[in-house]
Design a protein around this motif. Structure first.
Motif, mmCIF file in Angstrom:
data_model
loop_
_atom_site.group_PDB
_atom_site.id
_atom_site.type_symbol
_atom_site.label_atom_id
_atom_site.label_comp_id
_atom_site.label_asym_id
_atom_site.label_seq_id
_atom_site.Cartn_x
_atom_site.Cartn_y
_atom_site.Cartn_z
ATOM 1 N N MET A 1 34.475 -14.478 9.139
ATOM 2 C CA MET A 1 35.510 -15.374 8.650
ATOM 3 C C MET A 1 35.343 -16.744 9.315
ATOM 4 N N PRO A 2 35.222 -17.814 8.542
ATOM 5 C CA PRO A 2 35.076 -19.145 9.135
ATOM 6 C C PRO A 2 36.279 -19.522 10.008
ATOM 7 N N ALA A 3 35.992 -20.198 11.108
ATOM 8 C CA ALA A 3 37.027 -20.666 12.028
ATOM 9 C C ALA A 3 37.111 -22.185 11.948
ATOM 10 N N ILE A 4 38.337 -22.679 11.827
ATOM 11 C CA ILE A 4 38.559 -24.120 11.716
ATOM 12 C C ILE A 4 39.527 -24.549 12.797
ATOM 13 N N LEU A 5 39.149 -25.597 13.511
ATOM 14 C CA LEU A 5 39.978 -26.188 14.564
ATOM 15 C C LEU A 5 40.495 -27.530 14.078
ATOM 16 N N CYS A 6 41.815 -27.705 14.120
ATOM 17 C CA CYS A 6 42.437 -28.980 13.750
ATOM 18 C C CYS A 6 42.953 -29.647 15.016
ATOM 19 N N VAL A 7 42.589 -30.909 15.196
ATOM 20 C CA VAL A 7 43.023 -31.680 16.350
ATOM 21 C C VAL A 7 43.799 -32.891 15.839
ATOM 22 N N ASP A 8 45.111 -32.864 16.028
ATOM 23 C CA ASP A 8 45.958 -33.964 15.551
ATOM 24 C C ASP A 8 47.259 -33.947 16.336
ATOM 25 N N ASN A 9 47.728 -35.098 16.760
ATOM 26 C CA ASN A 9 48.972 -35.182 17.523
ATOM 27 C C ASN A 9 50.206 -35.076 16.635
ATOM 28 N N ASN A 10 50.017 -35.147 15.310
ATOM 29 C CA ASN A 10 51.138 -35.083 14.377
ATOM 30 C C ASN A 10 51.360 -33.633 13.936
ATOM 31 N N GLU A 11 52.518 -33.093 14.302
ATOM 32 C CA GLU A 11 52.817 -31.689 13.999
ATOM 33 C C GLU A 11 52.821 -31.407 12.495
ATOM 34 N N THR A 12 53.321 -32.345 11.705
ATOM 35 C CA THR A 12 53.368 -32.158 10.254
ATOM 36 C C THR A 12 51.963 -32.062 9.671
ATOM 37 N N ILE A 13 51.073 -32.934 10.112
ATOM 38 C CA ILE A 13 49.685 -32.895 9.625
ATOM 39 C C ILE A 13 49.035 -31.571 10.018
ATOM 40 N N ARG A 14 49.251 -31.142 11.268
ATOM 41 C CA ARG A 14 48.668 -29.858 11.693
ATOM 42 C C ARG A 14 49.187 -28.712 10.821
ATOM 43 N N LYS A 15 50.462 -28.743 10.464
ATOM 44 C CA LYS A 15 51.034 -27.688 9.618
ATOM 45 C C LYS A 15 50.414 -27.717 8.224
ATOM 46 N N VAL A 16 50.236 -28.902 7.659
ATOM 47 C CA VAL A 16 49.606 -29.021 6.340
ATOM 48 C C VAL A 16 48.174 -28.485 6.390
ATOM 49 N N VAL A 17 47.443 -28.850 7.432
ATOM 50 C CA VAL A 17 46.071 -28.365 7.582
ATOM 51 C C VAL A 17 46.081 -26.846 7.774
ATOM 52 N N LYS A 18 46.983 -26.352 8.613
ATOM 53 C CA LYS A 18 47.077 -24.908 8.864
ATOM 54 C C LYS A 18 47.339 -24.157 7.566
ATOM 55 N N ASP A 19 48.316 -24.612 6.790
ATOM 56 C CA ASP A 19 48.638 -23.948 5.524
ATOM 57 C C ASP A 19 47.447 -23.984 4.571
ATOM 58 N N SER A 20 46.751 -25.110 4.522
ATOM 59 C CA SER A 20 45.576 -25.252 3.657
ATOM 60 C C SER A 20 44.471 -24.278 4.060
ATOM 61 N N VAL A 21 44.221 -24.207 5.362
ATOM 62 C CA VAL A 21 43.166 -23.346 5.900
ATOM 63 C C VAL A 21 43.514 -21.869 5.697
ATOM 64 N N LYS A 22 44.753 -21.507 5.999
ATOM 65 C CA LYS A 22 45.191 -20.110 5.856
ATOM 66 C C LYS A 22 45.155 -19.674 4.387
ATOM 67 N N ASP A 23 45.537 -20.584 3.465
ATOM 68 C CA ASP A 23 45.483 -20.272 2.032
ATOM 69 C C ASP A 23 44.057 -19.951 1.587
ATOM 70 N N LEU A 24 43.080 -20.560 2.251
ATOM 71 C CA LEU A 24 41.677 -20.304 1.923
ATOM 72 C C LEU A 24 41.160 -19.026 2.589
ATOM 73 N N GLY A 25 41.980 -18.434 3.472
ATOM 74 C CA GLY A 25 41.585 -17.208 4.146
ATOM 75 C C GLY A 25 40.769 -17.414 5.408
ATOM 76 N N TYR A 26 40.774 -18.634 5.952
ATOM 77 C CA TYR A 26 39.999 -18.943 7.151
ATOM 78 C C TYR A 26 40.866 -18.814 8.401
ATOM 79 N N ASP A 27 40.230 -18.612 9.547
ATOM 80 C CA ASP A 27 40.935 -18.585 10.827
ATOM 81 C C ASP A 27 41.278 -20.017 11.239
ATOM 82 N N PHE A 28 42.464 -20.189 11.816
ATOM 83 C CA PHE A 28 42.949 -21.524 12.174
ATOM 84 C C PHE A 28 43.256 -21.606 13.660
#
Length: 125
Positions: A1-28
């Motif tokens: 399973m691909p692993a994706i690391l998001c680095v951002d100081n904005n909590e909202t952006i991290r949540k959007v990225v997390k939801d996007s990544v999780k919807d694709l079935g990747y580890d976040f």
């Protein structure tokens, strides 16, 4: 399973990225700045993709990308940098220090998700 690391100081952006990544079935995984990112990477995580904000406190995206590229374990890790549309003139600087791809913020979530999927599939072979 691909692993994706998001680095951002904005909590909202991290949540959007997390939801996007999780919807694709990747580890976040996430970090709030470049310094925390280094701690996450020290824990034996070798992500398939690092999504990193260009403008962050503590350690900027530029400094973070340079640190990633200096480490032999991550020199080939794919990096997608997020740059505010008002700072799009900094895209070439991001590419010059080692980013592979970029996306301008604000972005369309469906387009962003498609880009992540394309990058992961391309890096898989």
């Amino acid at each position: 399973m691909p692993a994706i690391l998001c680095v951002d100081n904005n909590e909202t952006i991290r949540k959007v990225v997390k939801d996007s990544v999780k919807d694709l079935g990747y580890d976040f995984y996430e970090a709030v700045n470049g310094k925390e990112m280094l701690n996450v990477l020290d824990n034996d995580l070798v992500p398939d993709l690092i999504i990193i904000d260009w403008s962050m406190p503590v350690m900027s995206g530029k400094e973070s990308i340079i640190k990633i590229r200096e480490n032999k374990n991550f020199k080939d890790t794919t990096i997608l940098v997020m740059i505010n549309v008002l700072k799009k003139d900094q895209v070439m600087d991001a590419i010059d220090v080692g980013a592979n791809y970029y996306v301008l913020k604000p972005f369309n979530v469906n387009g962003f998700q498609a880009e992540i999927k394309r990058i992961i599939e391309k890096s898989a072979g």
